[in-house]
Design an enzyme around this catalytic site. Structure first.
Site, short mmCIF file in Angstrom:
data_model
loop_
_atom_site.label_atom_id
_atom_site.label_comp_id
_atom_site.label_asym_id
_atom_site.label_seq_id
_atom_site.Cartn_x
_atom_site.Cartn_y
_atom_site.Cartn_z
N GLU A 95 1.80 5.93 -6.18
CA GLU A 95 2.20 7.20 -5.56
C GLU A 95 3.53 7.67 -6.12
O GLU A 95 3.77 8.87 -6.25
CB GLU A 95 2.25 7.04 -4.03
N GLY A 146 -5.95 3.68 -0.59
CA GLY A 146 -6.11 4.65 0.48
C GLY A 146 -7.46 5.35 0.49
O GLY A 146 -7.65 6.34 1.19
N SER A 181 -7.16 -0.74 -0.46
CA SER A 181 -8.13 -0.79 0.64
C SER A 181 -8.46 -2.21 1.09
O SER A 181 -9.60 -2.52 1.44
CB SER A 181 -9.41 -0.02 0.28
C1 PEP Z 1 -0.84 0.56 -1.07
O1 PEP Z 1 -0.22 1.43 -0.53
O2 PEP Z 1 -0.26 -0.13 -1.90
C2 PEP Z 1 -2.24 0.34 -0.73
C3 PEP Z 1 -2.91 -0.57 -1.39
O3 PEP Z 1 -2.79 1.13 0.25
P1 PEP Z 1 -4.19 0.89 1.01
O4 PEP Z 1 -4.23 -0.54 1.45
O5 PEP Z 1 -4.15 1.84 2.19
O6 PEP Z 1 -5.28 1.21 0.05
#
Ligand code: PEP
Length: 256
Positions: A97, A173, A213
């Site tokens: 991100e 995500g 995830s």
């Molecule tokens: C993350 O933010 O590093 C991540 C893996 O998010 P999520 O577990 O929600 O996919």
């Protein structure tokens, strides 16, 4: 055997009061965890309160980003010594991100990693390919470029203070995790790249987390892969129950 390491990336969620409530729930659920390193990474403003709440526990606190200078006219930034002063021992660097929305590059990520290490903050260095890159068969070259750039100038002693997080961008995500086989294949590639750089014995001691995830339902299958040494967890780290269940899955595998 590498000790498993589970970190929660809370992203831009939780006020200080909400954060304290979450760790107060979490810490009682993980009192019997002895074989797993546990980390929470709250937003900056919540770090002091979370750190105070976790003082007598085994859970460590990390930040989600850091700047590469110690201090100065860098409006909006936070330095490594400030994070250490607030009680952080880890820092996530190069999350996708940040690469995507804040234009972080391998070069700026490298500067951040070096600065974190200078202040004994352990970087959780994130790498991972996009869906387009995977579909174009570019996963390994992308990972190699990110490792080469992010770890430029890092020596064999320093690398041992770094945790690598393999986070395929298409799995973050989205609810669509990498399969255990996809994760293992990427982790094995990352470890062999690290072996070329730092030697096999050192690469074999480095911890590589999977992120994307991760939830209680898939944690055991992912964490039981031979080169998967932990998880970087986003959404499922925002609830004490689900985060504690993922930690417990790692603990159960570690005790076997
Ligand atoms: C993350 O933010 O590093 C991540 C893996 O998010 P999520 O577990 O929600 O996919």
């Amino acid at each position: 055997m590498r000790k498993k390491i589970i970190a929660g990336n809370w992203k831009m969620h939780k006020t200080p009061a909400e954060a304290v409530q979450l760790v107060n729930e979490l810490k009682v659920k993980v009192v019997n965890i002895h074989h797993v390193d546990m980390i929470v990474c709250p937003p900056y403003l919540a770090i002091p309160a979370v750190q105070a709440s976790l003082k007598e526990t085994a859970i460590r606190v990390g930040a989600q980003n850091v700047f590469w200078e110690d201090q100065g006219a860098y409006t909006g930034e936070i330095s490594a010594p400030m994070l250490v002063n607030a009680g952080c021992s880890y820092v996530i660097i190069g999350h996708s991100e940040r690469r995507q929305y804040f234009h972080e590059t391998d070069e700026t990520i490298n500067r951040k990693i070096k600065k974190a290490l200078e202040f004994q903050l352990k970087p959780i260095f994130c790498i991972g390919e996009t869906l387009e890159q995977r579909e174009a068969g570019q996963t390994f070259p992308v990972l190699k470029t990110q490792l080469d750039g992010g770890l430029a100038g890092i020596d064999a002693a320093a690398i041992q203070n770094i945790v690598i997080a393999y986070e395929p961008v298409w799995a973050i995500g989205t609810g669509r995790n990498a399969t255990p086989e996809q994760a293992q294949e990427a982790h094995q590639f990352i470890r062999s790249t690290l072996a070329e750089k730092f030697g096999r014995p050192i690469a074999d001691g480095l911890r590589i987390q999977y992120g994307g995830s991760v939830k209680p339902e898939n944690a055991e299958a992912l964490l039981s892969q031979p080169d998967v040494d932990g998880a970087l967890v986003g959404g499922a780290s925002l609830k004490a129950d689900s985060f504690a269940d993922i930690i417990q899955a790692a603990e159960n595998l570690s005790k076997q």
